[in-house]
Write an enzyme that holds these catalytic residues in place. Structure first.
Site, PDB file in Angstrom:
ATOM      1  N   HIS A  43       0.886  -1.188   0.000  1.00 40.58           N
ATOM      2  CA  HIS A  43       0.000   0.000   0.000  1.00 40.58           C
ATOM      3  C   HIS A  43       0.917   1.230   0.000  1.00 40.58           C
ATOM      4  CE1 HIS A  43      -3.447   2.438   0.580  1.00 40.58           C
ATOM      5  NE2 HIS A  43      -3.714   2.228   1.863  1.00 40.58           N
ATOM      6  N   HIS A  92      -2.437  -2.060  -9.709  1.00 36.86           N
ATOM      7  CA  HIS A  92      -3.411  -1.459  -8.806  1.00 36.86           C
ATOM      8  C   HIS A  92      -4.678  -2.298  -8.831  1.00 36.86           C
ATOM      9  CE1 HIS A  92      -5.893   1.553  -6.843  1.00 36.86           C
ATOM     10  NE2 HIS A  92      -4.754   2.074  -6.436  1.00 36.86           N
ATOM     11  N   ASP A 109       2.681   5.589  -6.468  1.00 34.07           N
ATOM     12  CA  ASP A 109       3.936   5.466  -5.726  1.00 34.07           C
ATOM     13  C   ASP A 109       5.164   5.322  -6.616  1.00 34.07           C
ATOM     14  OD1 ASP A 109       2.932   5.619  -3.125  1.00 34.07           O
ATOM     15  OD2 ASP A 109       2.199   3.568  -3.245  1.00 34.07           O
TER      16      ASP A 109
HETATM   17  N1  ACO Z   1       4.747  -6.768 -10.326  1.00 33.92           N
HETATM   18  C1  ACO Z   1       4.617  -7.961 -10.924  1.00 33.92           C
HETATM   19  N2  ACO Z   1       3.442  -8.615 -11.071  1.00 33.92           N
HETATM   20  C2  ACO Z   1       2.339  -8.016 -10.583  1.00 33.92           C
HETATM   21  C3  ACO Z   1       2.401  -6.761  -9.942  1.00 33.92           C
HETATM   22  C4  ACO Z   1       3.653  -6.126  -9.828  1.00 33.92           C
HETATM   23  N3  ACO Z   1       3.775  -4.930  -9.224  1.00 33.92           N
HETATM   24  N4  ACO Z   1       1.175  -6.404  -9.549  1.00 33.92           N
HETATM   25  C5  ACO Z   1       0.359  -7.407  -9.919  1.00 33.92           C
HETATM   26  N5  ACO Z   1       1.060  -8.378 -10.545  1.00 33.92           N
HETATM   27  C6  ACO Z   1       0.535  -9.611 -11.169  1.00 33.92           C
HETATM   28  C7  ACO Z   1       0.123 -10.612 -10.113  1.00 33.92           C
HETATM   29  O1  ACO Z   1       1.174 -11.474  -9.761  1.00 33.92           O
HETATM   30  C8  ACO Z   1      -1.011 -11.333 -10.823  1.00 33.92           C
HETATM   31  O2  ACO Z   1      -0.434 -12.221 -11.762  1.00 33.92           O
HETATM   32  P1  ACO Z   1      -1.143 -13.638 -12.080  1.00 33.92           P
HETATM   33  O3  ACO Z   1      -2.478 -13.284 -12.676  1.00 33.92           O
HETATM   34  O4  ACO Z   1      -0.218 -14.322 -13.014  1.00 33.92           O
HETATM   35  O5  ACO Z   1      -1.278 -14.348 -10.757  1.00 33.92           O
HETATM   36  C9  ACO Z   1      -1.681 -10.231 -11.635  1.00 33.92           C
HETATM   37  O6  ACO Z   1      -0.659  -9.251 -11.857  1.00 33.92           O
HETATM   38  C10 ACO Z   1      -2.865  -9.591 -10.928  1.00 33.92           C
HETATM   39  O7  ACO Z   1      -2.399  -9.027  -9.712  1.00 33.92           O
HETATM   40  P2  ACO Z   1      -3.129  -9.163  -8.318  1.00 33.92           P
HETATM   41  O8  ACO Z   1      -2.111  -9.552  -7.293  1.00 33.92           O
HETATM   42  O9  ACO Z   1      -4.363 -10.015  -8.440  1.00 33.92           O
HETATM   43  O10 ACO Z   1      -3.586  -7.688  -8.089  1.00 33.92           O
HETATM   44  P3  ACO Z   1      -4.154  -7.077  -6.745  1.00 33.92           P
HETATM   45  O11 ACO Z   1      -5.270  -6.191  -7.144  1.00 33.92           O
HETATM   46  O12 ACO Z   1      -4.464  -8.138  -5.738  1.00 33.92           O
HETATM   47  O13 ACO Z   1      -2.923  -6.269  -6.170  1.00 33.92           O
HETATM   48  C11 ACO Z   1      -1.362  -4.526  -5.822  1.00 33.92           C
HETATM   49  C12 ACO Z   1      -2.749  -4.905  -6.363  1.00 33.92           C
HETATM   50  C13 ACO Z   1      -1.241  -4.987  -4.359  1.00 33.92           C
HETATM   51  C14 ACO Z   1      -1.235  -3.017  -5.864  1.00 33.92           C
HETATM   52  C15 ACO Z   1      -0.276  -5.197  -6.706  1.00 33.92           C
HETATM   53  O14 ACO Z   1      -0.391  -4.739  -8.028  1.00 33.92           O
HETATM   54  C16 ACO Z   1       1.136  -4.946  -6.164  1.00 33.92           C
HETATM   55  O15 ACO Z   1       1.571  -5.672  -5.275  1.00 33.92           O
HETATM   56  N6  ACO Z   1       1.846  -3.916  -6.690  1.00 33.92           N
HETATM   57  C17 ACO Z   1       3.170  -3.585  -6.182  1.00 33.92           C
HETATM   58  C18 ACO Z   1       3.062  -2.806  -4.895  1.00 33.92           C
HETATM   59  C19 ACO Z   1       2.561  -1.401  -5.113  1.00 33.92           C
HETATM   60  O16 ACO Z   1       3.025  -0.679  -5.967  1.00 33.92           O
HETATM   61  N7  ACO Z   1       1.595  -0.992  -4.264  1.00 33.92           N
HETATM   62  C20 ACO Z   1       1.036   0.360  -4.293  1.00 33.92           C
HETATM   63  C21 ACO Z   1      -0.362   0.362  -4.818  1.00 33.92           C
HETATM   64  S1  ACO Z   1      -0.994   1.992  -4.860  1.00 33.92           S
HETATM   65  C22 ACO Z   1      -1.352   2.333  -3.256  1.00 33.92           C
HETATM   66  O17 ACO Z   1      -1.704   1.510  -2.474  1.00 33.92           O
HETATM   67  C23 ACO Z   1      -1.231   3.673  -2.801  1.00 33.92           C
END
Ligand code: ACO
Length: 439
Positions: free
Chosen positions: A267, A306, A362
């Site tokens: 987050h 996201h 971010d």
């Molecule tokens: N890097 C690589 N792969 C990713 C990333 C990433 N940053 N984000 C998502 N994915 C992949 C997942 O592994 C998943 O792959 P799969 O379908 O093969 O299993 C697919 O994309 C879908 O992702 P989910 O995990 O289902 O997405 P979710 O909505 O649960 O998570 C989140 C969202 C937590 C923001 C995620 O994208 C992440 O961890 N990003 C990196 C951390 C980040 O930047 N957080 C800040 C978000 S903005 C904020 O909170 C202010």
């Protein structure tokens, strides 16, 4: 068009019709679907609330596919370009932009609370020199609850507003004191007559070699960054604010929980994690190897992806624009070139394209914060200062919503059926055998 949905339960061949309101059905309607009178009724299973609306809200609108973000109906880009942080904070809390008189009253109400008790300073002095500023913020936010017991009158509108003014006034002070503490420096008292972001910079850097960072262009850039971070509907920390607030815990305790939610790297903590990631990558030649590691699941591309945006996060676009203004004063942070190349490569790679992973708020914010003189461990605190406004608006909306009750999700129990205690335990805690094994 008939605004209903009809469900056929193949177990019983019974048919149920439910109203559809604003694209949702009531989860409680599902409970009418039963196989017999004894049946509890159907529930939906939704780990991480990926498809569950927990409230009706008038505060923030997001269209994740189109990359739209609005506060109270106003586009985020218009607000960031034409308004100040206190004006937008007023809008988010009150629902309308302030008239000049309302703005003056709002500023006075916040400025009155720009001070903290000596005991709070002493409380903060108890932290180790290397305590993470987010840990300090979470704990001090909770400690504020003990100083303002009247904030527990959560249903009293005047008390609600008093807590809102108090928190908006004090959060930057706690944040700045946390920073000064980690540097072993004395605390600098606020200058409430300064602009909100300007005063924060004053409390960080006055009388220090970093004085030059109190530049008006940088203060305006921070003001814009604050506007972009005020609210983002039902994210992890806001959900914590609402969930804890629904127990009628006072707003300081609820905000402490929300701040803890924000601290995680998935987050608000992602801005700090992005800088760490860029440092680890080091230079452009290492990007392909890093991307390979991401695709193989060894690490995430921090600052990408996201839950709601399946398009470019509009805040990330504006942050990139703000970066140029900041770099004109501070000089270019070389990490932006690395970040832009990493973004370019990721956005041409099918892994990221097919999953609709784009830079989020971010991704670029930490690079600007670093250029402005902030250390990575302060980045999430810079997020928390404006987000406190969003938490408070959401908390007030929750408290005044007659449909809301204490938050209490259901679960699907998948553990053991009834089991008899083993004989060795069934004999009772006082048995000689048990006492002997406890010794
Ligand atoms: N890097 C690589 N792969 C990713 C990333 C990433 N940053 N984000 C998502 N994915 C992949 C997942 O592994 C998943 O792959 P799969 O379908 O093969 O299993 C697919 O994309 C879908 O992702 P989910 O995990 O289902 O997405 P979710 O909505 O649960 O998570 C989140 C969202 C937590 C923001 C995620 O994208 C992440 O961890 N990003 C990196 C951390 C980040 O930047 N957080 C800040 C978000 S903005 C904020 O909170 C202010």
């Amino acid at each position: 068009m008939d605004n209903t949905v009809t469900v056929i339960d193949n177990r019983t061949e019974k048919q149920y019709t439910f109203p559809v309101t604003r694209g949702t059905i009531r989860a409680m309607d599902l409970r009418k679907i039963k196989v017999d009178a004894e049946d509890f009724g159907l529930m939906s299973y939704d780990p991480a609330f990926t498809n569950t609306a927990s409230c009706q809200s008038k505060i923030t609108f997001i269209d994740g596919d189109k990359g739209i973000l609005r506060y109270r109906g106003y586009d985020i880009a218009d607000l960031a370009e034409h308004c100040t942080f206190p004006q937008v904070a007023y809008l988010v809390i009150h629902g309308e932009l302030p008239t000049p008189e309302q703005e003056a009253e709002w500023l006075t109400a916040i400025r009155i609370h720009m001070g903290i008790f000596e005991n709070i300073k002493k409380f903060m002095e108890g932290f180790r020199y290397d305590a993470h500023p987010m840990g300090m913020l979470v704990s001090t936010m909770a400690a504020l609850s003990t100083f303002y017991p009247e904030s527990k009158e959560v249903r009293n509108h005047d008390r609600q507003m008093e807590s809102i003014h108090r928190m908006v006034g004090k959060v930057p002070i706690i944040a700045a004191y946390g920073y000064r503490h980690s540097k072993g420096l004395d605390y600098i008292a606020p200058e409430p007559q300064l602009g909100y972001a300007e005063n924060f910079m004053h409390m960080l850097w006055d009388r220090s070699p970093l004085q030059h960072l109190k530049h008006p262009v940088l203060a305006r850039a921070l003001d814009v960054l604050f506007i972009l971070h005020i609210d983002h509907e039902q994210n992890c920390s806001t959900n914590a604010m609402r969930s804890v607030g629904s127990s009628e815990a006072d707003p300081f305790l609820s905000a402490a929980a929300a701040t803890a939610g924000l601290a995680g790297p998935l987050h608000g903590g992602a801005n700090e994690a992005v800088l760490k990631m860029l440092d680890e990558i080091g230079s452009k030649e290492n990007i392909p190897e890093f991307i390979k590691g991401v695709k193989e699941g060894h690490q995430k591309l921090m600052g990408f992806g996201h839950r709601v945006y399946k398009n470019y996060d509009p805040r990330a676009k504006m942050i990139k624009k703000t970066a140029d203004e900041v770099f004109e004063i501070t000089g270019r942070n070389k990490k932006i070139d690395l970040a832009m190349e990493l973004e370019r490569i990721a956005l041409t790679d099918d892994y990221f394209v097919s999953r609709k992973l784009y830079p989020n708020v971010d991704y670029y914010s930490g690079i600007i914060y670093e250029a402005m003189g902030f250390e990575p461990k302060m980045f999430t605190v810079l997020f928390a200062i404006p987000r406190a406004v969003g938490w408070l608006a959401q908390w007030q909306e929750l408290i005044n919503d007659p449909e809301q009750k204490i938050a209490r999700p259901r679960q699907v129990y998948v553990g053991h059926e009834y089991r008899k205690l083993p004989d060795s335990y069934a004999r009772g805690t006082g048995s000689e055998e048990r006492l002997a094994s406890a010794r």
